[in-house]
Design an enzyme around this catalytic site. Sequence first.
Site: not given
Length: 152
Positions: A26, A55
Amino acid sequence: MCTQTRAAALMANIPRVDIDPSGVFKYVLIRVHSKEEGDDSEIDIVRGYGWAEYHADIYDKVSEELEKGGHLDCECIGGGRINHDPQAKKIHVYGYSIKLQKEVTVGPQRLRAADPSGGTEVEDVSLEELGSRSAADSALCHRLPGCDMPDA
């Protein structure tokens, strides 16, 4: 006479890109602003790491670090996934963060900064492009951990 603010000096020393040397992970795109009066300077930085489950994990760690001195403020403006293959000299950017509810392109020029030799090919795939990808592309992506690509 130097008129650079403390925040601008700090921002000048922040690496624009910091991603894991390889793998699928990510990433977040963070806008770093000055908090100093009369200083409207800002920079965008990319951070991507395999250790992050979400995230927000990346954003929380990076923003906490940067905001420590009180001169800077951070804003997460997007995120997605990166497949970084240094052997093939390729960086594939795709997907988006469901939690962030937005897609902001990282831009190939930003990620090329991760390879000073300039030999890395960067592909930045938007959500519209993902929707129009072939079944073969979709099958390839679905073999990668964390693929967000819709089925073709």
